[in-house]
Design a protein around this motif. Structure first.
Motif, PDB file in Angstrom:
ATOM      1  N   ARG A 149       0.823  -1.213   0.000  1.00  0.00           N
ATOM      2  CA  ARG A 149       0.000   0.000   0.000  1.00  0.00           C
ATOM      3  C   ARG A 149       0.856   1.262   0.000  1.00  0.00           C
ATOM      4  O   ARG A 149       0.470   2.291  -0.570  1.00  0.00           O
ATOM      5  CB  ARG A 149      -0.935   0.000   1.210  1.00  0.00           C
ATOM      6  CG  ARG A 149      -1.883   1.201   1.259  1.00  0.00           C
ATOM      7  CD  ARG A 149      -2.872   1.067   2.408  1.00  0.00           C
ATOM      8  NE  ARG A 149      -3.776  -0.062   2.193  1.00  0.00           N
ATOM      9  CZ  ARG A 149      -4.656  -0.496   3.091  1.00  0.00           C
ATOM     10  NH1 ARG A 149      -4.718   0.101   4.278  1.00  0.00           N
ATOM     11  NH2 ARG A 149      -5.452  -1.514   2.820  1.00  0.00           N
ATOM     12  N   ALA A 150       2.018   1.213   0.611  1.00  0.00           N
ATOM     13  CA  ALA A 150       2.877   2.395   0.714  1.00  0.00           C
ATOM     14  C   ALA A 150       3.567   2.749  -0.602  1.00  0.00           C
ATOM     15  O   ALA A 150       4.260   3.777  -0.679  1.00  0.00           O
ATOM     16  CB  ALA A 150       3.927   2.175   1.797  1.00  0.00           C
ATOM     17  N   GLY A 175       2.040   6.721  -2.336  1.00  0.00           N
ATOM     18  CA  GLY A 175       1.539   7.488  -1.210  1.00  0.00           C
ATOM     19  C   GLY A 175       2.204   8.846  -1.075  1.00  0.00           C
ATOM     20  O   GLY A 175       3.294   9.090  -1.615  1.00  0.00           O
ATOM     21  N   THR A 176       1.564   9.704  -0.377  1.00  0.00           N
ATOM     22  CA  THR A 176       2.106  11.039  -0.101  1.00  0.00           C
ATOM     23  C   THR A 176       1.472  11.544   1.194  1.00  0.00           C
ATOM     24  O   THR A 176       0.470  10.980   1.664  1.00  0.00           O
ATOM     25  CB  THR A 176       1.815  12.018  -1.248  1.00  0.00           C
ATOM     26  OG1 THR A 176       2.480  13.258  -0.996  1.00  0.00           O
ATOM     27  CG2 THR A 176       0.325  12.281  -1.398  1.00  0.00           C
ATOM     28  N   SER A 177       2.046  12.582   1.770  1.00  0.00           N
ATOM     29  CA  SER A 177       1.506  13.089   3.041  1.00  0.00           C
ATOM     30  C   SER A 177       1.661  14.598   3.118  1.00  0.00           C
ATOM     31  O   SER A 177       2.467  15.209   2.399  1.00  0.00           O
ATOM     32  CB  SER A 177       2.220  12.430   4.232  1.00  0.00           C
ATOM     33  OG  SER A 177       3.589  12.796   4.258  1.00  0.00           O
ATOM     34  N   THR A 201      -1.838  11.307   5.720  1.00  0.00           N
ATOM     35  CA  THR A 201      -1.178  10.504   4.690  1.00  0.00           C
ATOM     36  C   THR A 201      -2.227   9.885   3.785  1.00  0.00           C
ATOM     37  O   THR A 201      -3.273   9.422   4.256  1.00  0.00           O
ATOM     38  CB  THR A 201      -0.321   9.399   5.324  1.00  0.00           C
ATOM     39  OG1 THR A 201       0.586   9.986   6.262  1.00  0.00           O
ATOM     40  CG2 THR A 201       0.479   8.665   4.262  1.00  0.00           C
ATOM     41  N   TYR A 251      -2.788   7.093   0.595  1.00  0.00           N
ATOM     42  CA  TYR A 251      -2.236   5.973  -0.165  1.00  0.00           C
ATOM     43  C   TYR A 251      -3.225   5.603  -1.268  1.00  0.00           C
ATOM     44  O   TYR A 251      -4.451   5.659  -1.073  1.00  0.00           O
ATOM     45  CB  TYR A 251      -1.989   4.765   0.737  1.00  0.00           C
ATOM     46  CG  TYR A 251      -1.084   5.066   1.906  1.00  0.00           C
ATOM     47  CD1 TYR A 251       0.292   5.123   1.743  1.00  0.00           C
ATOM     48  CD2 TYR A 251      -1.617   5.285   3.179  1.00  0.00           C
ATOM     49  CE1 TYR A 251       1.128   5.393   2.815  1.00  0.00           C
ATOM     50  CE2 TYR A 251      -0.786   5.556   4.256  1.00  0.00           C
ATOM     51  CZ  TYR A 251       0.583   5.608   4.072  1.00  0.00           C
ATOM     52  OH  TYR A 251       1.401   5.889   5.128  1.00  0.00           O
ATOM     53  N   THR A 307      -6.106   6.181   4.112  1.00  0.00           N
ATOM     54  CA  THR A 307      -5.335   7.114   4.953  1.00  0.00           C
ATOM     55  C   THR A 307      -4.560   6.368   6.036  1.00  0.00           C
ATOM     56  O   THR A 307      -4.018   7.000   6.939  1.00  0.00           O
ATOM     57  CB  THR A 307      -6.278   8.136   5.609  1.00  0.00           C
ATOM     58  OG1 THR A 307      -7.278   7.460   6.367  1.00  0.00           O
ATOM     59  CG2 THR A 307      -6.925   9.034   4.558  1.00  0.00           C
TER      60      THR A 307
END
Length: 418
Positions: free
Chosen positions: A187-188, A191-193, A207, A209, A222
């Motif tokens: 899942r990672a 992704g971004t945050s 975060t 994903y 999230t």
């Protein structure tokens, strides 16, 4: 009568020298406007006399006219300095409450954050709503900035993201039956945050994903917890354009705010933030996963760092929290007859019946001039012309004195007749 001619000439020449001397003394005064002495002849008149029988009886000063021509604009590098290039006066409120007008733009901030002139007069303008970015009132107010205390924090209510999801990405679940088997995508991988703020300005990370699903759909999460549910699903058409799934409503725990409704030791010990996740800028193409924009509308508390003024008089203030926003807009005033303004000293004028009532507006609107930040308007005095005028006034004074001397000699001759 000859004495009267000469005396009036001496008075007029003396007044002319006063005006010239005043101009020369203020040749370096910011925003100063030179004056000119206008003369008029005086003529004796009597009832029933013909026009050919009237005689001149000297000269008087008809007016001292101000010359409101544009002065040179010189750069100073100080962002609080302002010059008007064209028509218009800055509107100021003197310490005694008098409404006045000036072309001198060497402004500053006092310790309370008020924008003032060098003699303490308040600079007037229109306040701007920091939320809408529009002027919040049509009434002129003294301009003031938050220098003594920080601007309050603003709670985040919206996150805007623009990114690309790879069209060649494999289904996140993988395919163990395929040859060779396709492993699941962590899942990672995509992704971004971003950090958002609660109403106290305390940062909380959010975060996001993205997991590829069936066809042109992606699930949004999230959390990395395998048991976490998707918060939304994005669907793209065949050209990679988003067709559904935005915005997504998020509920984020605010780390800095305790929940007053939570039971002791129970669930939801902190308050939550309701945030709209705007993903309308997300695309799906053959390019790799890449984030091009990730912003939100909240911020922490911040101190005033600096001020920048645009050509239309809008004052942009920058703060230590990275926020730059319009705080106010300077007002300009103009008159149907600027020469009717009355000078009161301190580079200020006040309106009179001759000048007419002021017409208010902003720079670059209608016939108002533009503002030049980091510059000041010099005096419009032409020193060369003033020195030449001074020599002419001196000659006139000497010549009028000579007429009095000559008249005295003539009278002496008459008195000495035997």
């Amino acid at each position: 009568m000859g004495f009267q001619h000469g005396l009036s000439g001496l008075n007029a020449a003396s007044k002319n020298l006063d005006v010239i001397g005043h101009n020369v003394a203020n040749s370096s005064t910011t925003g100063f406007k030179a004056s000119r002495t206008d003369f008029a002849e005086m003529v004796a008149s009597a009832i029933g006399s013909s026009s050919g029988s009237t005689s001149g009886i000297g000269v008087n000063v008809a007016a001292v006219s101000q010359q409101f021509t544009q002065g040179a604009i010189n750069s100073t590098g100080n962002s609080m300095d302002l010059a008007v290039n064209g028509d218009g006066f800055f509107h100021v409120k003197l310490t005694d409450g008098t409404q006045a007008y000036t072309r001198s733009g060497n402004f500053q901030l006092d310790k309370a954050g008020n924008m003032i002139t060098t003699d303490g007069a308040s600079v007037m303008g229109y306040p701007i709503d920091p939320v809408t970015g529009l002027t919040s009132s049509t009434t002129l107010e003294p301009l003031k900035f938050p220098t003594g205390q920080p601007i309050p924090a603003k709670e985040t209510t919206e996150i805007t993201a623009a990114l690309n999801l790879s069209a060649s990405a494999k289904n996140a679940a993988g395919d163990p039956a395929a040859v060779p088997p396709v492993p699941a995508t962590p899942r990672a991988t995509y992704g971004t945050s971003i950090e958002v703020y609660d109403s106290q300005g305390i940062a909380t990370p959010v975060t996001m994903y993205f997991e590829k699903s069936v066809g042109n759909t992606w699930n949004v999460f999230t959390s990395l917890d395998p048991a976490a549910a998707s918060v939304g699903q994005l669907t793209f058409d065949g050209s990679g354009k988003l067709v559904s799934g935005s915005p997504i409503a998020l509920t984020v725990a605010a780390s800095g705010l305790p929940n007053p409704n939570a039971a002791p030791g129970g669930a939801n010990p902190v308050q939550s933030l309701d945030i709209s996740l705007n993903l309308s800028g997300v695309t799906q193409s053959s390019s790799d996963f890449a984030v091009s924009k990730l912003t939100h509308n909240g911020y922490a508390a911040g101190e005033l760092n600096g001020i920048k003024i645009s050509t239309d008089g809008t004052i942009m203030a920058s703060y230590s929290n990275g926020v730059t926003r319009a705080e106010s807009q300077l007002a300009l005033a103009k008159f149907s007859n600027s020469q009717g303004l009355s000078a009161i000293g301190g580079n200020n004028w006040v309106a009179t019946a001759d000048s007419g009532a002021p017409l208010y507006g902003t720079a670059k609107s209608g016939s108002f001039g533009s503002m030049v930040s980091g510059a000041l308007e010099s005096s419009n005095v032409d020193l060369t012309a003033e020195l030449v005028n001074m020599m002419g006034a001196q000659r006139a004074y000497q010549a009028n004195a000579q007429t009095i001397k000559t008249q005295d000699q003539v009278f002496s001759t008459l008195v000495n007749l035997r």
